[in-house]
Design a protein around this motif. Sequence first.
Motif, PDB file in Angstrom:
ATOM      1  N   MET A   1      26.225  40.839  27.375  1.00 13.29           N
ATOM      2  CA  MET A   1      26.290  41.925  28.761  1.00 13.29           C
ATOM      3  C   MET A   1      26.014  43.223  28.078  1.00 13.29           C
ATOM      4  N   SER A   2      25.218  44.223  28.828  1.00 15.26           N
ATOM      5  CA  SER A   2      24.863  45.443  28.411  1.00 15.26           C
ATOM      6  C   SER A   2      26.144  46.245  28.630  1.00 15.26           C
ATOM      7  N   PRO A   3      26.344  47.152  28.163  1.00 12.84           N
ATOM      8  CA  PRO A   3      27.635  47.941  28.305  1.00 12.84           C
ATOM      9  C   PRO A   3      27.268  48.938  29.621  1.00 12.84           C
ATOM     10  N   THR A   4      28.355  49.182  30.281  1.00 13.85           N
ATOM     11  CA  THR A   4      28.225  49.857  31.424  1.00 13.85           C
ATOM     12  C   THR A   4      27.567  51.309  31.217  1.00 13.85           C
ATOM     13  N   ALA A   5      26.663  51.699  32.143  1.00 14.78           N
ATOM     14  CA  ALA A   5      25.876  52.876  32.086  1.00 14.78           C
ATOM     15  C   ALA A   5      27.302  53.862  32.710  1.00 14.78           C
ATOM     16  N   VAL A   6      27.127  55.118  32.233  1.00 10.94           N
ATOM     17  CA  VAL A   6      27.866  56.073  32.640  1.00 10.94           C
ATOM     18  C   VAL A   6      27.098  57.481  32.841  1.00 10.94           C
ATOM     19  N   VAL A   7      26.774  57.730  34.076  1.00 17.87           N
ATOM     20  CA  VAL A   7      26.037  59.133  34.526  1.00 17.87           C
ATOM     21  C   VAL A   7      26.971  60.084  34.878  1.00 17.87           C
ATOM     22  N   ARG A   8      26.406  61.308  34.735  1.00 19.50           N
ATOM     23  CA  ARG A   8      27.325  62.598  35.443  1.00 19.50           C
ATOM     24  C   ARG A   8      26.406  63.247  36.194  1.00 19.50           C
ATOM     25  N   PHE A   9      27.106  64.302  37.159  1.00 14.45           N
ATOM     26  CA  PHE A   9      26.463  65.590  37.436  1.00 14.45           C
ATOM     27  C   PHE A   9      27.511  66.651  37.175  1.00 14.45           C
ATOM     28  N   ALA A  10      26.740  67.861  36.556  1.00 14.30           N
ATOM     29  CA  ALA A  10      27.680  68.568  35.952  1.00 14.30           C
ATOM     30  C   ALA A  10      27.346  70.207  36.368  1.00 14.30           C
ATOM     31  N   PRO A  11      27.722  70.223  37.674  1.00 17.32           N
ATOM     32  CA  PRO A  11      27.191  71.641  38.295  1.00 17.32           C
ATOM     33  C   PRO A  11      28.360  72.829  37.841  1.00 17.32           C
ATOM     34  N   SER A  12      27.828  73.978  37.739  1.00 17.34           N
ATOM     35  CA  SER A  12      28.643  75.019  37.743  1.00 17.34           C
ATOM     36  C   SER A  12      28.967  75.945  39.218  1.00 17.34           C
ATOM     37  N   PRO A  13      30.356  76.047  39.091  1.00 18.24           N
ATOM     38  CA  PRO A  13      30.548  76.604  40.690  1.00 18.24           C
ATOM     39  C   PRO A  13      30.381  77.901  40.695  1.00 18.24           C
ATOM     40  N   THR A  14      29.103  78.818  40.793  1.00 15.41           N
ATOM     41  CA  THR A  14      28.939  79.832  40.678  1.00 15.41           C
ATOM     42  C   THR A  14      28.305  80.432  42.048  1.00 15.41           C
ATOM     43  N   GLY A  15      28.196  79.675  42.926  1.00 18.86           N
ATOM     44  CA  GLY A  15      27.709  79.775  44.291  1.00 18.86           C
ATOM     45  C   GLY A  15      27.531  78.607  45.012  1.00 18.86           C
ATOM     46  N   LEU A  16      27.042  78.631  46.103  1.00 18.91           N
ATOM     47  CA  LEU A  16      26.559  77.500  47.148  1.00 18.91           C
ATOM     48  C   LEU A  16      25.697  76.611  46.437  1.00 18.91           C
ATOM     49  N   LEU A  17      25.825  75.221  46.810  1.00 16.46           N
ATOM     50  CA  LEU A  17      24.791  74.456  46.179  1.00 16.46           C
ATOM     51  C   LEU A  17      23.480  74.771  47.012  1.00 16.46           C
ATOM     52  N   HIS A  18      22.386  74.711  46.276  1.00 17.33           N
ATOM     53  CA  HIS A  18      21.152  74.636  47.062  1.00 17.33           C
ATOM     54  C   HIS A  18      20.422  73.330  46.843  1.00 17.33           C
ATOM     55  N   LEU A  19      19.297  73.341  47.455  1.00 14.37           N
ATOM     56  CA  LEU A  19      18.598  71.993  47.701  1.00 14.37           C
ATOM     57  C   LEU A  19      18.088  71.636  46.364  1.00 14.37           C
ATOM     58  N   GLY A  20      17.886  72.398  45.545  1.00 18.50           N
ATOM     59  CA  GLY A  20      17.411  71.819  44.093  1.00 18.50           C
ATOM     60  C   GLY A  20      18.841  71.417  43.318  1.00 18.50           C
ATOM     61  N   ASN A  21      19.939  71.691  43.846  1.00 18.01           N
ATOM     62  CA  ASN A  21      21.165  71.191  43.288  1.00 18.01           C
ATOM     63  C   ASN A  21      21.233  70.022  43.895  1.00 18.01           C
ATOM     64  N   ALA A  22      21.109  69.831  44.967  1.00 19.85           N
ATOM     65  CA  ALA A  22      21.412  68.619  45.846  1.00 19.85           C
ATOM     66  C   ALA A  22      20.342  67.453  45.174  1.00 19.85           C
ATOM     67  N   TYR A  23      19.395  67.904  44.924  1.00 18.48           N
ATOM     68  CA  TYR A  23      18.169  66.927  44.448  1.00 18.48           C
ATOM     69  C   TYR A  23      18.744  66.292  42.844  1.00 18.48           C
ATOM     70  N   SER A  24      19.350  67.039  42.256  1.00 19.79           N
ATOM     71  CA  SER A  24      19.935  67.036  40.756  1.00 19.79           C
ATOM     72  C   SER A  24      21.160  65.945  41.104  1.00 19.79           C
ATOM     73  N   ALA A  25      22.089  66.287  42.019  1.00 15.36           N
ATOM     74  CA  ALA A  25      23.138  65.519  42.263  1.00 15.36           C
ATOM     75  C   ALA A  25      22.634  64.082  42.838  1.00 15.36           C
ATOM     76  N   LEU A  26      21.733  64.083  43.469  1.00  9.88           N
ATOM     77  CA  LEU A  26      21.397  62.720  44.227  1.00  9.88           C
ATOM     78  C   LEU A  26      20.614  61.954  42.965  1.00  9.88           C
ATOM     79  N   TYR A  27      19.875  62.494  42.486  1.00 13.65           N
ATOM     80  CA  TYR A  27      18.865  62.131  41.098  1.00 13.65           C
ATOM     81  C   TYR A  27      20.038  61.210  40.221  1.00 13.65           C
ATOM     82  N   SER A  28      21.190  61.906  40.023  1.00 16.16           N
ATOM     83  CA  SER A  28      22.210  61.364  38.971  1.00 16.16           C
ATOM     84  C   SER A  28      23.034  60.304  39.524  1.00 16.16           C
ATOM     85  N   PHE A  29      23.403  60.412  41.063  1.00 14.66           N
ATOM     86  CA  PHE A  29      24.078  59.407  41.528  1.00 14.66           C
ATOM     87  C   PHE A  29      23.249  58.207  41.677  1.00 14.66           C
ATOM     88  N   GLU A  30      21.803  58.272  42.061  1.00 16.38           N
ATOM     89  CA  GLU A  30      21.222  57.199  42.359  1.00 16.38           C
ATOM     90  C   GLU A  30      20.829  56.434  40.979  1.00 16.38           C
TER      91      GLU A  30
END
Length: 283
Positions: A1-30
């Motif tokens: 069995m291959s080891p479980t993959a662990v993926v993260r999204f690591a934003p900096s809370p310096t303002g509101l999330l914009h669509l670019g951040n949303a893309y990155s977040a969804l990319y990591s989650f998916e």
Amino acid sequence: MSPTAVVRFAPSPTGLLHLGNAYSALYSFEAARHLDGRFLLRIEDIDGTRCRPEHEAAMLVDLAWLGLVWEQPVRRQSEHMADYAVALESLTAAGLTYPCFCTRKQIAREIAAAPSAPHGPDGALYPGTCRGLPEGERQDKIAGGVAYAVRLDSGRAAAQAGPGLLWHDRRRGVQALQAGLHGDVVLARKDTPTSYHLAVTVDDALQGITLVTRGADLFAASHVHRLLQALLKLPTPEYDHHPLLRDDAGVRLAKRDGAVSLAQWRHDGHDPAQLRHVLGFAW
Ligand code: GLU
């Protein structure tokens, strides 16, 4: 069995999330979903002047609205300075760091005056002014209360790490480490006892991240992280630097340019499914 993959999204809370951040977040989650792996959220809030609890709170609301589900507890970097201090001490004990007393102005002046200034991906490299300061002078300055950052001596670091180090990006393939690419990077800032490069490297290892997903703007930074992994004897994850989201004019979406925020998108009555569709993540 291959080891479980662990993926993260690591934003900096310096303002509101914009669509670019949303893309990155969804990319990591998916990516985590696709690998049947774990998904972690990490709050990168070491910059006490730019990061705010209210931005973090708003970010969590936005990410939950997007449909992301992450493990608890969330790691907040500001709560783990002791971990970064241990790593910094080990680099210092190995003779790989030095205190840097330069101000931004002094660095800029020195670079402007140099006949040829070596450049890295983010512009001119630190000219190394404080690298060769005599120990006595260093001690006098520290005793006199002069503020200092701690820099990596990239020449020594490269020598210690040795040749033949590699890292792998899923899009661009195997990368040979360029240890001096960013020069003598800051490991601890004058106002914060760590830096982005040090904290991210330590955290990715402590959290057992197997795949680092982030924007292509951080591609070159991975050379620094790979070097620090070698020096700190940490494992090297795989990388996937995704293209950055751009507006119709081809300009990168970034918070400071007033890019559309997720909150605005939500208040305008759109739903998360629409946004996923627009960003190319429709199920
Ligand atoms: N905190 C960084 C940012 O918001 C991302 C760091 C990373 O993914 O390595 O740009």
